[in-house]
Design a protein around this motif. Structure first.
Motif, PDB file in Angstrom:
ATOM      1  N   SER A 614       0.839  -1.202   0.000  1.00  0.00           N
ATOM      2  CA  SER A 614       0.000   0.000   0.000  1.00  0.00           C
ATOM      3  C   SER A 614       0.866   1.241   0.000  1.00  0.00           C
ATOM      4  N   GLY A 619      -3.468   7.970  -5.611  1.00  0.00           N
ATOM      5  CA  GLY A 619      -4.588   7.072  -5.865  1.00  0.00           C
ATOM      6  C   GLY A 619      -4.911   6.909  -7.344  1.00  0.00           C
ATOM      7  N   LEU A 625      -9.436   2.605 -12.720  1.00  0.00           N
ATOM      8  CA  LEU A 625      -9.302   1.435 -11.859  1.00  0.00           C
ATOM      9  C   LEU A 625      -9.721   0.159 -12.572  1.00  0.00           C
ATOM     10  N   VAL A 662      -7.390  -4.820  -5.795  1.00  0.00           N
ATOM     11  CA  VAL A 662      -6.932  -3.452  -5.625  1.00  0.00           C
ATOM     12  C   VAL A 662      -8.058  -2.605  -5.053  1.00  0.00           C
ATOM     13  N   SER A 664      -8.654   1.616  -4.184  1.00  0.00           N
ATOM     14  CA  SER A 664      -8.027   2.926  -4.309  1.00  0.00           C
ATOM     15  C   SER A 664      -9.079   4.013  -4.438  1.00  0.00           C
ATOM     16  N   THR A 670      -3.392   3.824  -2.573  1.00  0.00           N
ATOM     17  CA  THR A 670      -3.788   2.579  -3.227  1.00  0.00           C
ATOM     18  C   THR A 670      -3.275   1.397  -2.421  1.00  0.00           C
TER      19      THR A 670
END
Length: 821
Positions: A614, A619, A625, A662, A664, A670
């Motif tokens: 992380s 982000g 994404l 994932v 974020s 993230t």
């Protein structure tokens, strides 16, 4: 022209001077006395004062229109024939004109003035007949007692004509509602049969190669299509040639007509009526038979001709409407079904007037939304310049590539061409080439990666040869010292560094996907610690690394691939914090996923290790994404990334039976989580096995390598193992030695990549001399050679540089033992 009551005077009422003069010139040439009026008021005054024998009037005129002229004119001169000549051809106006006493109705423009002459002569003749009839009736009144019966018969006949004419008007009204030719044909034949009291008949329409049956009252015996030329003695042939209605009272007594022989005719009376178009060409023929009270009479013929003349106008309108509908359907189908986006845009404003489904998909907006927008809203870059180009163009114009901005903040690129549509609109056709451009970019990137792979292969070969010298001398030096000698540790440290460099080469090859890797039990914690040590020196000091490693569990995998996962995730994380600084957190923990938690990450229940990476960077936006694992997708600058890192991570994790997730948010950092299944390896297998003692021999070996240092190292290693070595750094010299005494050698070890002659080529020549000679190929790197395919070319073994002495000893012993078995 004179008649029995003086000069034939004709009154023309029309507000168009050109038409008045044209008609007047034509009629005066035929000796008529012509009067003209430019409107209805003057026309009515002339009608009352001059008593013309015939009136030609337009319908649409200032002050008093044609319908009012008919209405008042009937009161002034009820017996004077009045013919309407007008461009108004709506059926309600025609019907109203006939109702108000018009004798005939001609449609403007009258290109052939003979039609006008024919209508005038016909009306005058009819008026003359009516005058004679009136005189005849006046004469009958003088002889009322003797001629009463004849007068009543004449009145009945006229009443019958009026009734039938009203029915004609009603029929034209019914025909006007027909929407297609088939419906028109059926209704027309029904109307004719009702007028003529006939129970049989048919209607054929003319086509290029013949006549096609449109509708019939006698099913079963008529041909669907009659080819041209028509039979010489047929009714159809006669109608087509004479272009007029044919009345046959008894076909059996008619010369020149051949009966069809069909048994369904109740009598021999037939009425055949042509259907002419506006030019007078025959477009169809309607026939009637089986009259209730045969035979057909002249009045049937006349009524049929009148009804046919009106129905032809309706047929033309129906055909035009049908063609328009068909064209509209074709256009709409093309408009909606094509894969290309089609827009109709207003030139002056750029406003969207219409668009198809593909356009909605391209722009990400509905048709209703598009109609509220302009090209500036959706394609803002150079919008004004494109709008000017569209407005000025009078032909198809290619506007090139245009970027469309969609509501979800994504963009599509399309190639646009435009076509003028009227004076203030254009049709734009846009082909979405976004995917094509992505494929081109991917192809370029693939070619770049292929070039990198080729370069990596070349580097690997040279580097492994260098490492062979380093590791070989380190190993020989270590072996030459006593176990307690302090220098031995230094040689061991050289070996460890050399082996690490060898693994680095393997990682480079794995990154470029040149070399396949085998799986084995692997401790991820060891790889993770090593990767973090490497990263610490590369990451700016403004980024803090926090690690938490709570497991020594093993997975079944390949170390370099696991290393790639860690390096890619950590590199992405620190790049997100490169400007602002932050914290990089890395943890490795064992987890047991039960059914529900396993299903949430789409894994089967079981034991896994969880790698969490992380960052506290900027982000990832929601729209990006969903695409971060797509090959070649990247939001970084070209010099920062290729778009392959996360795609590679996803591929490696999936190949290891795991999952990567994932989470974020823009501006909130993230977090990646990698789940890999823990290997169910027996604990005994996990213990490090002691190296077996070196196995040697006393066989004769021919050693060939173009690197002199490697020849010396290998020769010394093999001599330590007890073998008798003949070594050379030239392939052609080796072939000469072997050719001279092939039986002297028990084994040949050949380098793969040598000048003038490769190891494979040398091996093939040696096999021709002695097919039984065992041969081992030795290579720093060659993508064409591997342990799997070396046997396909008749060789017995393959050794990858750099190699330790124990691996070398084991391979040689296996090959020699197998050859002697």
């Amino acid at each position: 022209m004179n008649n029995d009551i003086g000069p034939t005077k004709i009154l023309i009422i029309d507000d168009d001077a050109a038409i008045r003069h044209s008609f007047a010139d034509y009629l005066e040439d035929r000796e008529f006395v012509v009067m003209t009026a430019e409107n209805g008021r003057i026309g009515l005054e002339l009608l009352e004062r001059e008593h013309p024998l015939l009136v030609l009037t337009d319908l649409r005129m200032p002050e008093i229109d044609g319908l009012e002229v008919l209405r008042r004119g009937h009161k002034i001169a009820p017996d004077t024939p009045k013919i309407v000549v007008s461009g108004a051809n709506r059926i309600n106006e025609v019907v109203e004109a006939l109702r108000l006493g018009a004798w005939d109705y001609l449609i403007k423009p009258v290109r052939d003035l003979s039609i006008l002459g024919h209508a005038v002569n016909k009306a005058l003749e009819k008026a003359r007949l009516l005058r004679e009839n009136r005189a005849y009736q006046e004469n009958l009144e003088e002889q009322v007692r003797e001629r009463t019966a004849e007068l009543e018969l004449a009145n009945t006949h006229l009443a019958n004509i009026n009734v039938r004419m009203r029915k004609v008007v009603e029929s034209t009204r019914k025909l006007s509602v027909c929407a297609d030719v088939n419906h028109f044909g059926s209704r027309l034949l029904d109307e004719f049969s009702e007028h003529m009291l006939a129970s049989g008949g048919s209607i054929y329409l003319v086509e290029n190669k013949g006549m096609r049956l449109l509708h019939t009252l006698d099913t079963g015996h008529l041909p669907v299509f009659i080819s041209f030329p028509l039979k010489e003695n047929s009714i159809f042939r006669r109608v087509m040639e004479e272009k007029k209605t044919i009345l046959i009272r008894d076909i059996a007594k008619e010369s020149g007509i051949e009966p069809s022989g069909w048994g369904g005719y109740k009598d021999g009376s037939v009425l055949a009526i042509p259907l002419p178009d506006e030019r007078g060409d025959i477009v169809g023929i309607l026939t009637l038979h089986n009259r209730t009270h045969p035979p057909f009479v002249e009045q049937d013929k006349e009524i049929g001709a009148i009804l046919a003349s009106y129905s032809c106008e309706t047929l033309r309108a129906v055909r035009a409407f049908e063609a328009l509908q068909k064209s509209e359907r074709r256009y709409r189908t093309l408009f909606e079904k094509t894969n290309d986006a089609i827009f109709i845009v207003e030139k002056s404003t750029g406003r969207y007037l219409d668009a198809n489904k593909a356009a909605a998909e391209l722009t990400g907006r509905s048709l209703e939304e598009l109609k509220c927008l302009t090209t500036r809203d959706i394609t803002p870059e150079k919008a004004a310049e494109r709008l000017t180009t569209m407005a000025d163009a009078d032909k198809t114009t290619d506007l090139g590539n245009v970027t469309y901005h969609r509501p979800d903040n994504t963009r599509r690129i399309a190639r646009i061409s435009t076509v003028p549509l009227g004076s203030n609109s254009v049709i734009g056709i846009a082909k979405d080439i976004t995917h094509d451009l992505e494929i081109e970019a991917q192809l370029r990137q693939s070619q770049k990666m292929e070039a990198i792979g080729t370069l990596a292969g070349g580097i690997a070969h040279d580097f492994n040869n260098i490492l062979m010298g380093i590791l070989g001398y380190a190993e020989l030096g270590s072996m030459a010292l006593d176990p307690g000698d302090p220098a031995r540790k230094k040689f061991q440290a050289i070996k460890v560094s050399g082996e690490r460099a060898s693994k680095l080469v393997a990682q480079i090859l794995a990154f470029t996907r040149v070399e396949a890797q085998a799986t084995a039990p692997v401790r991820v914690d060891v790889i993770l610690k090593e990767a973090l040590r490497l990263l610490r020196s590369a990451i700016p000091s403004t980024i803090e690394i926090r690690q938490r490693i709570n497991t020594k569990c093993m997975i079944l995998g390949e170390p370099t691939r696991i290393h790639q996962i860690i390096m890619n995730l950590c590199t992405n994380a620190y790049q997100a914090m490169e400007v602002t600084g932050g914290t990089l957190k890395v943890s490795l923990t064992p987890v047991k996923l039960e059914a529900e938690s396993a299903a949430s990450v789409q894994l089967p229940p079981g034991e896994y290790i969880k790698l969490t990476v992380s960052d506290t960077g900027y982000g990832i936006s929601p729209e990006n994404l969903a695409r971060i694992f797509d090959p070649y997708f990247t939001t970084k600058d070209k010099d920062k990334g290729t778009g392959l890192g996360l795609s590679m991570v996803h591929g490696i994790v999936t190949s290891h039976g795991g999952v990567v997730t994932v989470n974020s948010e823009s501006g909130a950092g993230t977090e990646f989580k990698v789940y890999l299944p823990i290997a169910t390896t027996d604990k005994k297998d996990q213990q490090k096995k002691p190296e077996s003692p070196l196995q040697g021999g006393n066989e004769q070996i021919l050693l060939v390598d173009d690197e002199k240092d490697i020849v010396e190292i290998q020769k010394e290693m093999l001599e330590i193992l007890g073998y008798q070595i003949t070594a050379t750094d030239k392939a052609d010299e080796a072939l000469t030695i072997f050719t001279r005494e092939p039986e002297q050698f028990d084994l040949a070890i050949l380098d793969m990549t040598m000048p003038k002659m490769t190891g494979i080529q040398l091996a093939v020549k040696m096999k021709k001399i002695d097919p039984d000679i065992p041969i081992i190929i030795f290579s720093g790197y060659n993508e064409m050679i591997s342990e799997e395919n070396i046997h396909n070319v008749g060789l017995q073994g393959y050794i990858q540089k750099p190699v330790k002495i124990n691996s070398l000893a084991l391979t040689i012993r296996e090959v020699l033992d197998k050859a002697s078995a």
